[in-house]
Design a protein around this motif. Structure first.
Motif, PDB file in Angstrom:
ATOM      1  N   LEU A  49      34.384 -39.819  34.792  1.00  0.00           N
ATOM      2  CA  LEU A  49      35.701 -40.421  34.954  1.00  0.00           C
ATOM      3  C   LEU A  49      35.583 -41.939  34.976  1.00  0.00           C
ATOM      4  CD1 LEU A  49      37.383 -38.152  37.659  1.00  0.00           C
ATOM      5  CD2 LEU A  49      37.501 -37.979  35.172  1.00  0.00           C
ATOM      6  N   SER A  50      36.273 -42.539  34.016  1.00  0.00           N
ATOM      7  CA  SER A  50      36.457 -43.985  33.976  1.00  0.00           C
ATOM      8  C   SER A  50      37.958 -44.252  34.013  1.00  0.00           C
ATOM      9  CB  SER A  50      35.828 -44.552  32.700  1.00  0.00           C
ATOM     10  OG  SER A  50      36.446 -43.989  31.551  1.00  0.00           O
ATOM     11  N   PRO A  51      38.400 -45.506  34.029  1.00  0.00           N
ATOM     12  CA  PRO A  51      39.853 -45.735  34.044  1.00  0.00           C
ATOM     13  C   PRO A  51      40.578 -45.067  32.885  1.00  0.00           C
ATOM     14  CG  PRO A  51      38.707 -47.732  34.669  1.00  0.00           C
ATOM     15  CD  PRO A  51      37.652 -46.757  34.258  1.00  0.00           C
ATOM     16  N   ALA A  52      40.043 -45.090  31.651  1.00  0.00           N
ATOM     17  CA  ALA A  52      40.705 -44.442  30.523  1.00  0.00           C
ATOM     18  C   ALA A  52      40.710 -42.934  30.684  1.00  0.00           C
ATOM     19  CB  ALA A  52      40.017 -44.840  29.208  1.00  0.00           C
ATOM     20  N   ALA A  53      39.601 -42.353  31.197  1.00  0.00           N
ATOM     21  CA  ALA A  53      39.551 -40.911  31.404  1.00  0.00           C
ATOM     22  C   ALA A  53      40.555 -40.467  32.464  1.00  0.00           C
ATOM     23  CB  ALA A  53      38.143 -40.495  31.785  1.00  0.00           C
ATOM     24  N   VAL A  54      40.739 -41.256  33.512  1.00  0.00           N
ATOM     25  CA  VAL A  54      41.720 -40.917  34.542  1.00  0.00           C
ATOM     26  C   VAL A  54      43.127 -40.960  33.960  1.00  0.00           C
ATOM     27  CG1 VAL A  54      42.709 -41.658  36.738  1.00  0.00           C
ATOM     28  CG2 VAL A  54      40.242 -41.644  36.434  1.00  0.00           C
ATOM     29  N   ALA A  55      43.384 -41.953  33.101  1.00  0.00           N
ATOM     30  CA  ALA A  55      44.705 -42.033  32.470  1.00  0.00           C
ATOM     31  C   ALA A  55      44.950 -40.821  31.581  1.00  0.00           C
ATOM     32  CB  ALA A  55      44.808 -43.331  31.667  1.00  0.00           C
ATOM     33  N   ALA A  56      43.939 -40.385  30.837  1.00  0.00           N
ATOM     34  CA  ALA A  56      44.088 -39.199  29.994  1.00  0.00           C
ATOM     35  C   ALA A  56      44.329 -37.954  30.828  1.00  0.00           C
ATOM     36  CB  ALA A  56      42.849 -39.037  29.115  1.00  0.00           C
ATOM     37  N   ALA A  57      43.626 -37.850  31.983  1.00  0.00           N
ATOM     38  CA  ALA A  57      43.826 -36.689  32.840  1.00  0.00           C
ATOM     39  C   ALA A  57      45.243 -36.651  33.396  1.00  0.00           C
ATOM     40  CB  ALA A  57      42.800 -36.700  33.966  1.00  0.00           C
ATOM     41  N   HIS A  58      45.749 -37.803  33.801  1.00  0.00           N
ATOM     42  CA  HIS A  58      47.132 -37.837  34.285  1.00  0.00           C
ATOM     43  C   HIS A  58      48.115 -37.502  33.154  1.00  0.00           C
ATOM     44  CE1 HIS A  58      46.329 -39.108  38.326  1.00  0.00           C
ATOM     45  NE2 HIS A  58      45.634 -40.200  37.932  1.00  0.00           N
ATOM     46  N   GLN A  59      47.846 -37.997  31.917  1.00  0.00           N
ATOM     47  CA  GLN A  59      48.725 -37.709  30.778  1.00  0.00           C
ATOM     48  C   GLN A  59      48.688 -36.229  30.444  1.00  0.00           C
ATOM     49  OE1 GLN A  59      47.721 -39.912  27.299  1.00  0.00           O
ATOM     50  NE2 GLN A  59      49.469 -39.188  26.084  1.00  0.00           N
ATOM     51  N   TRP A  60      47.475 -35.658  30.481  1.00  0.00           N
ATOM     52  CA  TRP A  60      47.360 -34.218  30.193  1.00  0.00           C
ATOM     53  C   TRP A  60      48.075 -33.404  31.257  1.00  0.00           C
ATOM     54  CZ3 TRP A  60      45.745 -29.740  32.393  1.00  0.00           C
ATOM     55  CH2 TRP A  60      45.507 -28.654  31.557  1.00  0.00           C
ATOM     56  N   ASP A  61      47.944 -33.807  32.499  1.00  0.00           N
ATOM     57  CA  ASP A  61      48.583 -33.069  33.600  1.00  0.00           C
ATOM     58  C   ASP A  61      50.102 -33.182  33.512  1.00  0.00           C
ATOM     59  OD1 ASP A  61      48.827 -31.510  35.789  1.00  0.00           O
ATOM     60  OD2 ASP A  61      48.240 -33.054  37.261  1.00  0.00           O
ATOM     61  N   ALA A  62      50.597 -34.392  33.129  1.00  0.00           N
ATOM     62  CA  ALA A  62      52.051 -34.579  33.076  1.00  0.00           C
ATOM     63  C   ALA A  62      52.664 -33.896  31.863  1.00  0.00           C
ATOM     64  CB  ALA A  62      52.384 -36.072  33.050  1.00  0.00           C
ATOM     65  N   GLY A  63      51.969 -33.871  30.722  1.00  0.00           N
ATOM     66  CA  GLY A  63      52.519 -33.301  29.501  1.00  0.00           C
ATOM     67  C   GLY A  63      52.094 -31.890  29.242  1.00  0.00           C
ATOM     68  N   ALA A  64      51.512 -31.208  30.208  1.00  0.00           N
ATOM     69  CA  ALA A  64      51.112 -29.791  30.089  1.00  0.00           C
ATOM     70  C   ALA A  64      50.181 -29.586  28.913  1.00  0.00           C
ATOM     71  CB  ALA A  64      52.321 -28.884  29.971  1.00  0.00           C
ATOM     72  N   GLY A  65      49.321 -30.561  28.644  1.00  0.00           N
ATOM     73  CA  GLY A  65      48.288 -30.416  27.616  1.00  0.00           C
ATOM     74  C   GLY A  65      48.660 -30.910  26.264  1.00  0.00           C
TER      75      GLY A  65
END
Length: 717
Positions: free
Chosen positions: A588-604
Motif C-alpha cells: 500500500l502506497s498513497p496511489a494504492a490506497v486511492a485505488a482501494a477506496h475507488q474500488w470500494d466506492a464503485g463496487a469494483g
C-alpha cells in the motif's frame, strides 16, 4: 574568774558545714535597752566558769536562713540566730552536761528544779553568751557579751533580743541549734533548721553554686555540637561526657574545662542512646546540669545495635551467652531451633529471658546442639542472631525436635512455628520425609533421642532431639530407584521414536544451517505504478533476497507483460500464486490506497479496465498496439477485482503491508488480511512470510534491521 555581777549565757549552734574560724563579716545586733558586743568568733564551749544564780534568761530561739553577699552574684548562704531574753527568777538550775544536746523543745525555754535560794539585788547585769556549733564534720563556738538593766520587776519580764549574723552553711544542709547559760539559772533552748537548696528563689540568682549553665545540642550529618549556655565569664566550668548504664558510667568518659561559654564538637559515630552530658561550675559541692539527649534517637539506636555483639558459650552441660554493648539494651534473649541455615528459627517454650547487664546468662540447663540458636529481640524485631551450627557438638543438623508434655506422655514435632502431633506427622513436612509415631516413641524409649532441655518449673516440658539419618537413608534408596526407572523408560521411548527423532533433527539442521531462513518460499508483490511505490518495492525485494525468498513484482517488466499486457499478466501471476500456495503481498502506497477506496466506492468498476478479466484469454502474439494502457490507480484497482473475492472467501495467503510514513491506516476493503506497518513491524512481517511453525520466537536482529533500513532509505529518496 569574772566579777560576781557578771552573768554567763551560752548559745550552741550546730551547722552542717559551719566549720572554720568566723569571718570578719560576722555582725551582732541587739534591741533597744540592751548593750552587746562580739567577744570572739571561735572559742571552746564547755570550759566557761559558773555564773551567779540570778540574771538573764533565754525565752525563745529563732533561726532564719539569709544570704551574705560581697557582690551582686557572689553570695553565700548562712543562718541568722536571734535570742529573746527575759529576767531570771532567781531559782537555781541544774546545769546540763556540756556538749550534749537536749531534747528538742521547739525553741521555748525549759526550767530546772531550784537547788538554793540565792537572789540578786544588783541594778544591772552583764551576761556572756556563747554560740557553739556541732556537726559530723565541724564545730564552731561564738562568745557574746550582753548588758541589761535589772529594774525592780516581776521575774520573766521581756528584756529584748540579740541577733547574730551569721553562721555559713551549705545549701540543703540541716543545722542543730542549742542555747544554754552557765549561770545557776541554767536555761536551755534547742532547735533544728534546714538551709534551703537551690530551689530557694533568693539563692538562684545570687549563689554561684546555683547558677548552673544550660546545655544545647545541635545534631549534624557528621558531628554533634554541644553548646554551654548561660556560663558566667570569669568562672570555670567542667563539661563531662559519659555512657550512662545501670551498673554505672562506662565507656570512653571525657571531661573538658573552660572558663567561658564554649562549644564542643562530637563525631556523629560516637553518639549512642546512653551518651549523657554534665556541666557544673568549679565550686565546692556544685549542682550539676545533666542531659541525655539521644535516648530516643533512631540513628543512635541503629549505631548501638551495629556495635553490639552476642557470644554463645557451649559448655558441657548448659548453653550460656553474653551480650556486649556500650549501652544497656532493652531486649530479650530467645533460644530457638533452626534446622536449615536460612530457614525459620522457632522459639523454644519457657526459655525466653530478659537481657541483663554484660555478664554471662544461662538458659536453665539447655544443652548445646548444632541446631540451637539465640536471638536478641527488641521492639518486635530480631536484632542479633548467633548459632552453634559450626561447633563440634553432639547431634546432627537433620535431627527432629520433639516436645513432650509431662503427665500425658504426648509427643509433637516442632515444625514451621507450630507443634504438630505425631499422629498427624505422616507426610513430608518442611522437606523432610514423614515419620510414624511408633518409630519416634521407640527411639525416645530406647534412648536414641538426646534430651536437650527439661523444665525444672511446673510446666513439665521436655525437649528431645531425635536423629533422622536412618530414615532418610532408606528413603534416598527409594528415590534413586525411581530416578533409574524413569531414565530407563525415557531411553525406551526414544528408541521407539527413532525415526521421528531423525526427522526432527533434520528439520533443525534445515532451519539453522541453511543460507536463508525463507529459502524455498515464493511471493507475489502487488503494488501501484507510482515512483515511491516502485522504489519501495525494489528495496523490499533486495532486502528479502538474502533470506532466500523469491519475489515477483506486479506490475513489472519482461517478456510476460510484453506478450500478455499488464492486466492479463498480473491476473495470470495471481492465479499461479493461488495454485502454488505462495504469499501474495499487497503493498500500500498513497496511489494504492486511492485505488482501494475507488474500488470500494464503485463496487469494483474501474474505467478503462473492463476488458481485463481474471483469467488470461487465448491471445497469442499480440502486437505492440494491443497492449492496453491504464492509470496507476486503475491498474491496482483492476488487480483488486480478482483479489477481493478470493480474500473474502478465505482463499490464498494474503499479507498487507503499508509504508507507515505515507499511509496512516489500511483501507476497510483490505482489513481481512493480516496487515503490517513497515518498517516498525518488520519482524512480524517476516514471520508471516515464513508461515506457521517455520520460525518461532524473535527473528534474528540482522535480518530485521536490513529490511527496515532498506525501506527507510527508499522512502527517504
Amino acid at each position: 574568774m569574772r566579777p560576781p555581777g557578771q552573768l554567763l549565757v551560752a548559745v550552741l549552734v550546730a551547722a552542717g558545714a559551719a566549720g572554720g574560724r568566723g569571718a570578719a563579716r560576722d555582725t551582732l545586733a541587739c534591741s533597744q535597752g540592751l548593750a552587746c558586743r562580739l567577744l570572739d568568733t571561735d572559742v571552746l564551749c564547755g570550759t566557761e566558769p559558773p555564773g551567779p544564780g540570778r540574771g538573764l534568761a533565754l525565752d525563745q530561739l529563732q533561726l532564719e536562713p539569709v544570704l551574705r553577699c560581697t557582690g551582686p552574684t557572689a553570695c553565700s548562704p548562712c543562718l541568722e540566730a536571734r535570742l529573746h531574753l527575759t529576767t531570771g527568777t532567781g531559782d537555781p538550775r541544774r546545769p546540763a552536761p556540756s556538749g550534749i544536746p537536749e531534747a528538742e523543745d521547739g525553741g521555748k525555754g525549759r526550767r530546772w528544779p531550784a537547788v538554793d535560794g540565792i537572789a540578786s539585788s544588783q541594778p544591772n547585769v552583764t551576761g556572756l553568751l556563747l554560740l557553739s556549733g556541732h556537726t559530723y564534720a565541724s564545730s564552731r563556738c561564738v562568745a557574746v557579751e550582753v548588758r541589761a538593766p535589772l529594774a525592780p520587776a516581776l521575774p520573766g519580764r521581756p528584756l529584748g533580743w540579740v541577733t547574730f549574723r551569721c553562721f555559713e552553711a551549705p545549701l540543703g544542709s540541716k543545722l542543730h541549734v542549742t542555747a544554754y547559760t552557765n549561770s545557776r539559772d541554767h536555761w536551755r533552748l534547742s532547735q533544728w533548721q534546714w538551709v534551703p537548696d537551690c530551689s530557694w528563689p533568693a539563692a538562684q540568682a545570687a549563689v554561684l553554686q546555683c547558677q548552673v549553665p544550660r546545655l544545647q545540642v545541635s545534631p549534624g550529618p557528621k558531628e554533634v555540637v554541644v553548646e554551654v549556655q548561660g556560663a558566667m565569664a570569669g568562672h570555670s566550668y567542667t563539661l563531662r561526657l559519659y555512657h550512662n548504664q545501670s551498673h554505672g558510667a562506662s565507656g570512653p568518659e571525657r571531661a573538658v574545662t573552660a572558663s567561658s561559654p564554649m562549644n564542643y564538637s562530637l563525631p556523629a559515630d560516637e553518639v549512642l542512646p546512653c551518651l549523657c552530658l554534665q556541666v557544673w561550675p568549679e565550686t565546692q559541692d556544685p549542682l550539676r546540669a545533666t542531659l541525655c539527649p539521644f535516648s530516643h534517637d533512631a540513628e543512635a539506636w541503629e549505631r548501638l545495635w551495629a556495635r553490639s555483639r552476642l557470644i554463645l558459650h557451649a559448655g558441657r552441660r548448659a548453653l550460656t551467652c553474653s551480650l556486649s554493648a556500650p549501652c544497656d539494651l532493652p531486649a530479650e534473649l530467645v533460644p530457638c531451633w533452626q534446622p536449615a541455615p536460612a530457614g525459620l528459627c522457632q522459639a523454644l517454650p519457657g526459655l525466653r529471658q530478659p537481657a541483663v547487664g554484660q555478664g554471662l546468662q544461662e538458659f536453665g540447663g539447655l544443652r548445646p546442639h548444632p541446631n540451637l540458636c539465640v536471638q536478641v529481640w527488641s521492639d518486635g524485631q530480631v536484632r542479633l542472631t548467633q548459632c552453634l551450627r559450626d561447633r563440634a557438638l553432639p547431634g546432627r543438623p537433620n535431627d527432629l525436635l520433639l516436645l513432650e508434655h509431662e503427665g500425658n506422655a504426648s509427643l509433637c514435632a516442632l515444625e514451621r512455628g507450630t507443634c504438630t502431633p505425631l499422629t498427624n506427622f505422616t507426610s513430608t513436612v518442611a522437606g523432610r520425609p514423614g515419620l510414624l509415631e511408633q518409630e519416634l516413641r521407640r527411639d525416645v524409649a530406647a534412648g536414641q533421642c538426646r534430651q536437650i532441655w527439661h523444665a525444672e518449673n511446673s510446666t513439665g516440658v521436655t525437649l528431645w532431639a531425635c536423629p533422622l539419618h536412618k530414615y532418610l537413608r532408606a528413603r534416598w534408596v527409594l528415590a534413586w530407584l525411581g530416578v533409574l526407572v524413569g531414565a530407563a523408560c525415557l531411553l525406551l521411548l526414544l528408541l521407539l521414536k527413532k525415526e521421528d527423532m531423525k526427522g526432527w533433527l533434520k528439520s533443525l539442521r534445515a532451519d539453522y544451517g541453511s543460507e536463508g531462513p525463507l529459502r524455498g518460499r515464493r511471493a507475489l508483490l502487488v503494488h501501484a505504478m507510482e515512483p515511491v511505490a516502485e522504489r519501495a518495492a525494489c528495496a523490499l525485494m533486495a532486502a528479502l533476497r538474502p533470506l532466500g525468498l523469491a519475489v515477483t513484482a506486479a506490475p513489472g517488466g519482461g517478456s510476460g507483460i510484453a506478450a500478455w499486457g499488464p492486466l492479463p499478466w498480473l491476473h495470470a501471476q495471481h492465479r499461479q500464486a493461488l495454485r502454488d500456495g505462495d504469499t501474495i503481498i499487497l503493498f500500500l502506497s498513497p496511489a494504492a490506497v486511492a485505488a482501494a477506496h475507488q474500488w470500494d466506492a464503485g463496487a469494483g468498476a474501474v474505467p478503462g479496465a473492463g476488458v481485463a478479466e481474471c483469467s488470461p484469454g487465448p491471445q497469442l502474439g499480440p502486437g505492440p498496439d494491443d497492449v492496453p494502457t491504464v492509470a496507476p490507480c486503475e491498474a491496482f484497482a483492476a488487480a483488486l477485482s480478482c483479489i477481493m473475492p478470493e480474500l473474502a472467501a478465505g482463499n490464498g495467503r494474503y499479507v498487507v503491508v503499508r509504508l507507515e510514513a505515507l499511509v496512516p491506516a489500511v483501507p476497510p476493503a483490505l482489513r481481512a488480511a493480516p496487515a503490517f506497518a513497515l518498517p516498525s513491524e518488520t519482524g512480524g512481517f517476516l514471520r508471516a512470510l515464513a508461515g506457521p511453525g517455520r520460525w518461532r520466537g524473535r527473528w534474528p536482529e540482522p535480518y530485521v534491521a536490513a529490511v527496515a533500513e532498506g525501506l527507510r532509505q527508499s522512502v527517504g529518496e
